[in-house]
Design a protein around this motif. Structure first.
Motif, PDB file in Angstrom:
ATOM      1  N   ALA A   1       3.894   6.044   9.361  1.00 41.89           N
ATOM      2  CA  ALA A   1       4.323   7.412   9.636  1.00 41.89           C
ATOM      3  C   ALA A   1       5.248   7.495  10.846  1.00 41.89           C
ATOM      4  O   ALA A   1       5.886   8.530  11.059  1.00 41.89           O
TER       5      ALA A   1
ATOM      6  N   PHE B   1       1.197   5.297   1.083  1.00 42.44           N
ATOM      7  CA  PHE B   1       0.665   6.268   2.025  1.00 42.44           C
ATOM      8  C   PHE B   1       1.266   7.637   1.720  1.00 42.44           C
ATOM      9  O   PHE B   1       2.487   7.777   1.609  1.00 42.44           O
TER      10      PHE B   1
ATOM     11  N   TRP C   1      -7.715   5.107   8.842  1.00 41.72           N
ATOM     12  CA  TRP C   1      -6.918   6.103   9.565  1.00 41.72           C
ATOM     13  C   TRP C   1      -5.447   6.088   9.151  1.00 41.72           C
ATOM     14  O   TRP C   1      -4.601   6.726   9.767  1.00 41.72           O
ATOM     15  N   GLY C   2      -5.109   5.332   8.084  1.00 39.06           N
ATOM     16  CA  GLY C   2      -3.794   5.448   7.480  1.00 39.06           C
ATOM     17  C   GLY C   2      -2.718   4.555   8.045  1.00 39.06           C
ATOM     18  O   GLY C   2      -1.537   4.911   7.987  1.00 39.06           O
ATOM     19  N   THR C   3      -3.089   3.396   8.557  1.00 36.02           N
ATOM     20  CA  THR C   3      -2.090   2.412   8.973  1.00 36.02           C
ATOM     21  C   THR C   3      -2.124   1.221   8.025  1.00 36.02           C
ATOM     22  O   THR C   3      -3.071   1.038   7.254  1.00 36.02           O
ATOM     23  N   TYR C   4      -1.084   0.427   8.099  1.00 34.33           N
ATOM     24  CA  TYR C   4      -0.885  -0.713   7.191  1.00 34.33           C
ATOM     25  C   TYR C   4      -1.227  -2.004   7.918  1.00 34.33           C
ATOM     26  O   TYR C   4      -0.821  -2.207   9.076  1.00 34.33           O
TER      27      TYR C   4
ATOM     28  N   LYS D   1      -5.223  -1.426   4.093  1.00 30.21           N
ATOM     29  CA  LYS D   1      -5.010  -0.075   4.607  1.00 30.21           C
ATOM     30  C   LYS D   1      -6.230   0.306   5.434  1.00 30.21           C
ATOM     31  O   LYS D   1      -7.373   0.168   4.977  1.00 30.21           O
ATOM     32  N   THR D   2      -6.002   0.806   6.643  1.00 29.98           N
ATOM     33  CA  THR D   2      -7.120   1.243   7.471  1.00 29.98           C
ATOM     34  C   THR D   2      -7.562   2.643   7.058  1.00 29.98           C
ATOM     35  O   THR D   2      -6.792   3.393   6.450  1.00 29.98           O
TER      36      THR D   2
ATOM     37  N   GLN E   1       5.824  10.225  -0.049  1.00 27.85           N
ATOM     38  CA  GLN E   1       5.087   9.031  -0.434  1.00 27.85           C
ATOM     39  C   GLN E   1       5.830   7.822   0.117  1.00 27.85           C
ATOM     40  O   GLN E   1       7.013   7.624  -0.171  1.00 27.85           O
TER      41      GLN E   1
ATOM     42  N   ASP F   1       2.249   1.340  11.739  1.00 32.04           N
ATOM     43  CA  ASP F   1       2.097   2.765  11.452  1.00 32.04           C
ATOM     44  C   ASP F   1       3.264   3.214  10.568  1.00 32.04           C
ATOM     45  O   ASP F   1       4.384   3.368  11.047  1.00 32.04           O
TER      46      ASP F   1
ATOM     47  N   ILE G   1       2.168  10.908   3.253  1.00 31.59           N
ATOM     48  CA  ILE G   1       2.391  11.465   4.587  1.00 31.59           C
ATOM     49  C   ILE G   1       3.031  12.830   4.403  1.00 31.59           C
ATOM     50  O   ILE G   1       4.218  12.932   4.064  1.00 31.59           O
TER      51      ILE G   1
ATOM     52  N   GLU H   1       0.854  -1.179   0.000  1.00 33.80           N
ATOM     53  CA  GLU H   1       0.000   0.000   0.000  1.00 33.80           C
ATOM     54  C   GLU H   1       0.894   1.235   0.000  1.00 33.80           C
ATOM     55  O   GLU H   1       1.989   1.221   0.573  1.00 33.80           O
TER      56      GLU H   1
END
Length: 630
Positions: free
Chosen positions: A316, A137, A248-251, A245-246, A143, A314, A139, A135
């Motif tokens: 990020a 993301f 809320w932006g987690t893997y 991918k959630t 990228q 996460d 951030i 995935e």
């Protein structure tokens, strides 16, 4: 089983070898009609998003229309089959390699060495082996791609060892480090993509990375070991296959064939009853137990029960500890497809990739509110398993203490046993699930099942021919689609149909094994595996099947990636990959102008040429006019 040629087997072939199931010849249900391709499929395959179960007449005529083909939503000219050792994409598209196994994530790593497969000291600071789900993301202005490394090929990774067999703890450590997850920053410069070496986001998560265990099973006696008497902390994530991918932006990385990593130095060890259902025996696939006591079940009987989960990462925060979410169940997780229901509850659809296992759904207790805390959303909720009826209806059966007679923790640890107790439908290897972003429907790739109608599953559940698994000895696979009642993914009822049945009309003519009517000589394939929707609602389908191009598979060539239109049933081939390779994982750049695709276990000489080790990789595909893809 001591012959190292088993290293070359696929995981399902290895499972079949170490745990053969008993023959089963009597079934409660059989196919009522199988005399012709049209008669066999009538009522099972439907085209048109939102349809329930419908006949094939209109759909078939539309699909054979040249005008409709030309007016379709696909922005490419389909490619033909290939049998060579490179990648092919449509005219007007280009591809280039983003990253290969052994490429540096950090500048202090050693350069890749084809003679050794890389050194052990750098093995956790380079891109991992056998890329799979991924995935991207966004951030800030960066990228970040998170990508799985599913397993290793010891003959390539340890080329200096005869047959690639580990001979030391260092060999095992190297194999452990080459698997897991890579988190890496990528950037485009001058139209070319590259990994940003030494980015603060770069990270390797391996078989030795500290993990937190959360959810109902955390702290249970079945998860406690001498090294972790709390049962809440573990090391490593294993056989990371598909992903998710959630909101809320987690893997979400998914542990699939974890059973093959555990063995016993005591060949006479009496195994617990649950180990048979999960394929855990006294012999492992990679000999870890001979050099790392954590994988020796004669010394750590609970360690395998700490694997087989979905792990949240996460991207990020490189300092964040990955979390094993036990509420999502323990089985051979293929991927995790997330969506948010109308009332804000989070839905996670999951397949258990083994012959005759099940399709699951998790519904959170809490609701997702953007910007609010997401703690507990994947720890509290209800796990369901699918039951399909032959009439096109289905229901999600709740796995609770009342329905199973098991505690909530036991349901999370022994999810397969719980699903068997409630009478779920055994499926033809449920692989990736994909949720349509523009319609309330979801799809699951049922990749194949040579045991359908022949053998029970590992738990003794029958595998009758019928419903979404309509062919005995199914070597081609199909994609099932369901529509939640009231257009609500929380609903426990659904309608279903088959979006496509793969097959070979050139070999099998007017028979069920020719496939559904949207399969023809120009788009035929076998073993659908990875799937992902783009933002326009087109379904991208990746295959992991027979690439020998002979017999039942004549004319199919190498593995491939196709695109399907749920509104019409049209399917066209977009990409072929090198001989021996599987197509695994797919994601898009933030601006949707680049498509990233994984190529797993290619045969030499891809991609580095003759005399070099074959290396799995991620390729970047673009349109020559730099327009959006999909």
């Amino acid at each position: 089983m001591t012959d190292n040629d088993t290293y070359d087997l696929s995981w399902d072939e290895w499972d079949e070898l170490v745990r053969p199931t008993e023959e089963e010849t009597e079934f409660d249900r059989v196919v009522a009609s199988g005399l012709s391709r049209r008669g066999f499929l009538s009522g099972l395959v439907a085209f048109g998003s939102g349809a329930a179960v419908m006949g094939l007449g209109t759909g078939a005529s539309l699909l054979n229309s040249t005008a409709v083909q030309a007016a379709g939503r696909f922005g490419f000219t389909p490619v033909g089959v290939a049998t060579d050792a490179t990648v092919h994409v449509p005219e007007g598209y280009t591809w280039d390699i983003l990253v290969k196994w052994g490429d540096k994530l950090f500048s202090d790593a050693a350069d890749f060495d084809h003679a050794t497969g890389g050194d052990v000291a750098s093995s956790d600071r380079v891109f991992g082996e056998n890329t799979d789900g991924m995935e991207l993301f966004a951030i800030g202005d960066k990228q970040i791609i998170a990508v799985n490394s599913e397993y290793v090929n010891p003959k390539l990774n340890l080329p200096q060892n005869e047959d690639g067999k580990p001979t030391s703890a260092d060999d095992v450590l190297k194999l452990q480090n080459l698997q897991g997850v890579t988190v890496m920053e990528v950037a485009e410069e001058g139209g070319d993509w590259h990994v940003v070496v030494d980015s603060p986001f770069n990270r390797r998560i391996t078989h030795n990375t500290p993990m937190k265990i959360s959810g109902p099973a955390a702290g249970h006696d079945l998860l406690k070991t001498d090294a972790d008497p709390s049962g809440t902390e573990s090391l490593g994530t294993y056989n990371n296959c598909g992903a998710g991918k959630t909101p809320w932006g987690t893997y979400l990385t998914c542990e699939e064939n974890f059973n093959g990593y555990f063995g016993s130095t005591d060949a006479d060890l009496e195994l617990p009853a649950d180990f048979k259902r999960y394929g855990i025996g006294v012999e492992s696939r990679y000999d870890y137990e001979k050099f790392d006591a954590r994988f020796d079940i004669s010394k750590n009987i609970n360690e395998p029960r700490r694997a087989g989960y979905i792990v949240e990462i996460d991207p990020a925060n490189p300092d964040a500890t990955p979390v094993k979410r036990t509420a999502l169940g323990r089985f051979k997780h293929e991927n995790a497809a997330c969506t948010v229901a109308r009332d804000g509850r989070v839905i996670v659809y999951m397949g258990d990739d083994e012959r005759g296992e099940f399709l699951y759904k998790f519904v959170s207790k809490g609701v997702y509110v953007p910007g609010a805390s997401t703690d507990g959303l994947l720890d509290e909720g209800t796990l369901y398993v699918a039951k399909f009826s032959d009439d096109g209806n289905g229901e999600w059966l709740a796995l609770t203490e009342e329905t199973t007679g098991m505690s909530q923790a036991e349901i999370c640890i022994y999810s397969r046993l719980a699903a068997s107790k409630v009478g779920a439908t055994t499926m033809d290897r449920p692989e990736w699930v994909a949720v349509n972003p523009v319609a309330v429907e979801a799809y699951c790739a049922l990749t194949n099942n040579k045991n359908r109608g022949v053998k029970t599953n590992a738990g003794g559940d029958e595998t009758p021919v019928g419903g979404p698994n309509p062919r005995e000895k199914n070597n081609y696979g199909q994609i099932v689609r369901w529509y939640p009642e009231n257009d609500d993914h929380v609903s426990s009822s659904f309608k279903w149909d088959l979006f496509v049945m793969a097959g070979n009309p050139d070999v099998h003519g007017d028979s069920p094994y020719a496939g559904s009517s949207n399969i023809n000589s120009g788009n035929m394939f076998n073993s659908p595996d990875g799937m992902m929707f783009d933002t326009s609602g087109l379904l991208w389908i990746q295959t992991d099947g027979d690439y020998k191009n002979e017999g039942d598979f004549a004319g199919m060539g190498n593995n491939q990636m196709l695109v399907g239109d749920p509104a019409t049933g049209q399917i066209e081939r977009f990409m072929t990959v090198p001989y021996g390779a599987e197509v695994t994982g797919i994601t898009w750049s933030a601006d949707k102008r680049t498509l990233f695709v994984g190529i797993q276990h290619p045969a030499a000489p891809f991609p580095d040429g003759e005399g070099k080790l074959a290396r799995s990789c991620v390729v970047a595909v673009k349109r020559s006019d730099n327009a959006m893809i999909g």
